[in-house]
Design a protein around this motif. Structure first.
Motif, PDB file in Angstrom:
ATOM      1  N   SER A   3      70.605  61.898 -37.167  1.00  0.00           N
ATOM      2  CA  SER A   3      70.130  60.519 -37.012  1.00  0.00           C
ATOM      3  C   SER A   3      70.429  59.994 -35.609  1.00  0.00           C
ATOM      4  O   SER A   3      69.617  59.267 -35.032  1.00  0.00           O
ATOM      5  N   ASN A   4      71.566  60.379 -35.034  1.00  0.00           N
ATOM      6  CA  ASN A   4      71.871  59.968 -33.662  1.00  0.00           C
ATOM      7  C   ASN A   4      70.888  60.584 -32.680  1.00  0.00           C
ATOM      8  O   ASN A   4      70.415  59.920 -31.750  1.00  0.00           O
ATOM      9  N   ALA A   5      70.574  61.870 -32.857  1.00  0.00           N
ATOM     10  CA  ALA A   5      69.636  62.543 -31.967  1.00  0.00           C
ATOM     11  C   ALA A   5      68.250  61.910 -32.065  1.00  0.00           C
ATOM     12  O   ALA A   5      67.583  61.693 -31.043  1.00  0.00           O
ATOM     13  N   LEU A   6      67.821  61.599 -33.277  1.00  0.00           N
ATOM     14  CA  LEU A   6      66.512  60.960 -33.445  1.00  0.00           C
ATOM     15  C   LEU A   6      66.477  59.581 -32.788  1.00  0.00           C
ATOM     16  O   LEU A   6      65.468  59.208 -32.166  1.00  0.00           O
ATOM     17  N   ALA A   7      67.560  58.833 -32.913  1.00  0.00           N
ATOM     18  CA  ALA A   7      67.624  57.523 -32.258  1.00  0.00           C
ATOM     19  C   ALA A   7      67.570  57.685 -30.748  1.00  0.00           C
ATOM     20  O   ALA A   7      66.882  56.916 -30.051  1.00  0.00           O
ATOM     21  N   ASP A   8      68.254  58.696 -30.223  1.00  0.00           N
ATOM     22  CA  ASP A   8      68.217  58.953 -28.787  1.00  0.00           C
ATOM     23  C   ASP A   8      66.800  59.255 -28.314  1.00  0.00           C
ATOM     24  O   ASP A   8      66.355  58.739 -27.282  1.00  0.00           O
ATOM     25  N   VAL A   9      66.104  60.082 -29.060  1.00  0.00           N
ATOM     26  CA  VAL A   9      64.729  60.439 -28.698  1.00  0.00           C
ATOM     27  C   VAL A   9      63.834  59.204 -28.762  1.00  0.00           C
ATOM     28  O   VAL A   9      63.003  58.982 -27.870  1.00  0.00           O
ATOM     29  N   ALA A  10      64.001  58.386 -29.796  1.00  0.00           N
ATOM     30  CA  ALA A  10      63.176  57.179 -29.927  1.00  0.00           C
ATOM     31  C   ALA A  10      63.391  56.234 -28.748  1.00  0.00           C
ATOM     32  O   ALA A  10      62.415  55.700 -28.184  1.00  0.00           O
ATOM     33  N   VAL A  11      64.633  56.037 -28.362  1.00  0.00           N
ATOM     34  CA  VAL A  11      64.918  55.173 -27.204  1.00  0.00           C
ATOM     35  C   VAL A  11      64.335  55.806 -25.946  1.00  0.00           C
ATOM     36  O   VAL A  11      63.716  55.117 -25.115  1.00  0.00           O
ATOM     37  N   GLY A  12      64.507  57.102 -25.800  1.00  0.00           N
ATOM     38  CA  GLY A  12      63.945  57.799 -24.642  1.00  0.00           C
ATOM     39  C   GLY A  12      62.444  57.651 -24.561  1.00  0.00           C
ATOM     40  O   GLY A  12      61.886  57.420 -23.473  1.00  0.00           O
ATOM     41  N   ARG A  13      61.779  57.776 -25.681  1.00  0.00           N
ATOM     42  CA  ARG A  13      60.305  57.607 -25.704  1.00  0.00           C
ATOM     43  C   ARG A  13      59.914  56.208 -25.236  1.00  0.00           C
ATOM     44  O   ARG A  13      58.960  56.048 -24.485  1.00  0.00           O
ATOM     45  N   LEU A  15      61.464  54.490 -23.167  1.00  0.00           N
ATOM     46  CA  LEU A  15      61.749  54.421 -21.734  1.00  0.00           C
ATOM     47  C   LEU A  15      60.894  55.396 -20.922  1.00  0.00           C
ATOM     48  O   LEU A  15      61.109  55.553 -19.718  1.00  0.00           O
ATOM     49  N   GLY A  16      59.953  56.060 -21.606  1.00  0.00           N
ATOM     50  CA  GLY A  16      59.030  56.952 -20.910  1.00  0.00           C
ATOM     51  C   GLY A  16      59.503  58.389 -20.753  1.00  0.00           C
ATOM     52  O   GLY A  16      58.930  59.148 -19.977  1.00  0.00           O
ATOM     53  N   ILE A  17      60.515  58.783 -21.484  1.00  0.00           N
ATOM     54  CA  ILE A  17      61.009  60.154 -21.413  1.00  0.00           C
ATOM     55  C   ILE A  17      60.209  61.009 -22.395  1.00  0.00           C
ATOM     56  O   ILE A  17      60.104  60.675 -23.574  1.00  0.00           O
ATOM     57  N   GLY A  18      59.643  62.115 -21.914  1.00  0.00           N
ATOM     58  CA  GLY A  18      58.819  62.996 -22.738  1.00  0.00           C
ATOM     59  C   GLY A  18      59.640  63.765 -23.755  1.00  0.00           C
ATOM     60  O   GLY A  18      60.859  63.924 -23.617  1.00  0.00           O
ATOM     61  N   LEU A  19      58.959  64.265 -24.785  1.00  0.00           N
ATOM     62  CA  LEU A  19      59.638  64.999 -25.838  1.00  0.00           C
ATOM     63  C   LEU A  19      60.299  66.277 -25.314  1.00  0.00           C
ATOM     64  O   LEU A  19      61.395  66.624 -25.738  1.00  0.00           O
ATOM     65  N   ASN A  20      59.623  66.994 -24.413  1.00  0.00           N
ATOM     66  CA  ASN A  20      60.216  68.223 -23.877  1.00  0.00           C
ATOM     67  C   ASN A  20      61.497  67.929 -23.114  1.00  0.00           C
ATOM     68  O   ASN A  20      62.494  68.639 -23.256  1.00  0.00           O
ATOM     69  N   GLU A  21      61.485  66.865 -22.314  1.00  0.00           N
ATOM     70  CA  GLU A  21      62.686  66.485 -21.565  1.00  0.00           C
ATOM     71  C   GLU A  21      63.810  66.053 -22.517  1.00  0.00           C
ATOM     72  O   GLU A  21      64.973  66.407 -22.332  1.00  0.00           O
ATOM     73  N   ALA A  22      63.457  65.299 -23.543  1.00  0.00           N
ATOM     74  CA  ALA A  22      64.454  64.855 -24.526  1.00  0.00           C
ATOM     75  C   ALA A  22      65.045  66.055 -25.267  1.00  0.00           C
ATOM     76  O   ALA A  22      66.257  66.141 -25.464  1.00  0.00           O
ATOM     77  N   ALA A  23      64.199  67.001 -25.668  1.00  0.00           N
ATOM     78  CA  ALA A  23      64.673  68.191 -26.372  1.00  0.00           C
ATOM     79  C   ALA A  23      65.600  69.017 -25.482  1.00  0.00           C
ATOM     80  O   ALA A  23      66.636  69.514 -25.938  1.00  0.00           O
ATOM     81  N   ARG A  24      65.244  69.136 -24.214  1.00  0.00           N
ATOM     82  CA  ARG A  24      66.099  69.884 -23.281  1.00  0.00           C
ATOM     83  C   ARG A  24      67.465  69.212 -23.150  1.00  0.00           C
ATOM     84  O   ARG A  24      68.501  69.865 -23.192  1.00  0.00           O
ATOM     85  N   ALA A  25      67.469  67.886 -23.026  1.00  0.00           N
ATOM     86  CA  ALA A  25      68.734  67.150 -22.896  1.00  0.00           C
ATOM     87  C   ALA A  25      69.581  67.278 -24.169  1.00  0.00           C
ATOM     88  O   ALA A  25      70.798  67.482 -24.087  1.00  0.00           O
ATOM     89  N   LEU A  26      68.939  67.184 -25.323  1.00  0.00           N
ATOM     90  CA  LEU A  26      69.686  67.337 -26.579  1.00  0.00           C
ATOM     91  C   LEU A  26      70.255  68.747 -26.705  1.00  0.00           C
ATOM     92  O   LEU A  26      71.356  68.935 -27.233  1.00  0.00           O
ATOM     93  N   GLY A  27      69.528  69.734 -26.207  1.00  0.00           N
ATOM     94  CA  GLY A  27      70.005  71.106 -26.240  1.00  0.00           C
ATOM     95  C   GLY A  27      71.244  71.322 -25.394  1.00  0.00           C
ATOM     96  O   GLY A  27      72.023  72.249 -25.624  1.00  0.00           O
ATOM     97  N   GLU A  28      71.445  70.474 -24.407  1.00  0.00           N
ATOM     98  CA  GLU A  28      72.610  70.575 -23.527  1.00  0.00           C
ATOM     99  C   GLU A  28      73.759  69.660 -23.954  1.00  0.00           C
ATOM    100  O   GLU A  28      74.834  69.693 -23.357  1.00  0.00           O
ATOM    101  N   ALA A  29      73.537  68.853 -24.982  1.00  0.00           N
ATOM    102  CA  ALA A  29      74.567  67.911 -25.433  1.00  0.00           C
ATOM    103  C   ALA A  29      75.760  68.668 -25.999  1.00  0.00           C
ATOM    104  O   ALA A  29      75.611  69.708 -26.638  1.00  0.00           O
ATOM    105  N   ARG A  30      76.927  68.164 -25.764  1.00  0.00           N
ATOM    106  CA  ARG A  30      78.157  68.757 -26.274  1.00  0.00           C
ATOM    107  C   ARG A  30      78.852  67.759 -27.191  1.00  0.00           C
ATOM    108  O   ARG A  30      78.844  66.557 -26.942  1.00  0.00           O
ATOM    109  N   VAL A  31      79.482  68.290 -28.212  1.00  0.00           N
ATOM    110  CA  VAL A  31      80.187  67.459 -29.172  1.00  0.00           C
ATOM    111  C   VAL A  31      81.610  67.234 -28.653  1.00  0.00           C
ATOM    112  O   VAL A  31      82.261  68.164 -28.182  1.00  0.00           O
ATOM    113  N   SER A  32      82.093  66.004 -28.758  1.00  0.00           N
ATOM    114  CA  SER A  32      83.456  65.732 -28.319  1.00  0.00           C
ATOM    115  C   SER A  32      84.445  66.324 -29.329  1.00  0.00           C
ATOM    116  O   SER A  32      84.104  66.619 -30.476  1.00  0.00           O
ATOM    117  N   ARG A  33      85.656  66.475 -28.879  1.00  0.00           N
ATOM    118  CA  ARG A  33      86.691  67.107 -29.684  1.00  0.00           C
ATOM    119  C   ARG A  33      86.852  66.392 -31.034  1.00  0.00           C
ATOM    120  O   ARG A  33      86.817  65.176 -31.107  1.00  0.00           O
TER     121      ARG A  33
END
Length: 173
Positions: A3-13, A15-33
């Motif tokens: 749900s957090n990732a989907l919210a991030d993508v929705a906000v990105g959209r 703001l004009g961020i494309g789906l491919n760019e959003a997917a790439r950024a989510l793929g690089e996301a790291r979980v905190s300890r």
């Protein structure tokens, strides 16, 4: 965290961020300890450490995820209190206990007085008393898990920071 990732993508959209760019950024996301941190120890135990914080929604999601990870194998859930719930605290802890029984948690260990409601509800929902343990102290929970876990088990550690359940995960490392 879907749900957090989907919210991030929705906000990105918006703001004009494309789906491919959003997917790439989510793929690089790291979980905190201590947030859905997973590891397998030398004894073959798979630990899911989600002890950074807890609320009813995140605890239910962690339990379902751990059950999925365990597949047909054993799931041990070490659960602590979900703090700061106010008047709905006992009811929400009850719901987590009920869910634990329904999704087939094989062994439920609770830590702390508020979390005892989880254990009581799991028993009411049909879990065997042999498969439910309630402790006041993290060290007792660590001893219990060490004494009952078997290679291949998935062990979920989930609770609010005040429960200190990251100590269970770290002791199993």
């Amino acid at each position: 965290m879907v749900s957090n990732a989907l919210a991030d993508v929705a906000v990105g959209r918006q703001l004009g961020i494309g789906l491919n760019e959003a997917a790439r950024a989510l793929g690089e996301a790291r979980v905190s300890r201590w947030r859905m941190e997973t590891f397998t120890n030398d004894a073959g135990l798979r630990i899911l450490n989600d002890a950074y914080n807890a609320n009813p929604e995140s605890t239910a999601a962690a339990l379902r995820t751990a059950r999925w990870m365990a597949g047909d194998g054993r799931l041990l859930a070490v659960l602590g209190e979900m703090a700061e719930l106010g008047a709905i605290s006992e009811e929400e802890h009850d719901r987590i206990g009920e869910l634990s029984a329904r999704i087939r948690v094989d062994r439920l260990v609770t830590v702390g007085e508020p979390a005892r409601a989880i254990a009581r509800a799991a028993l009411r929902e049909g879990m065997s008393p042999d498969d439910v343990a309630a402790y006041d102290d993290v060290d007792e929970a660590i001893d219990h898990v060490r004494g009952t876990a078997r290679p291949g088990d998935v062990i979920l550690c989930k609770g609010s920071r005040v429960a200190g359940l990251e100590a269970v995960a770290e002791a199993l490392r």
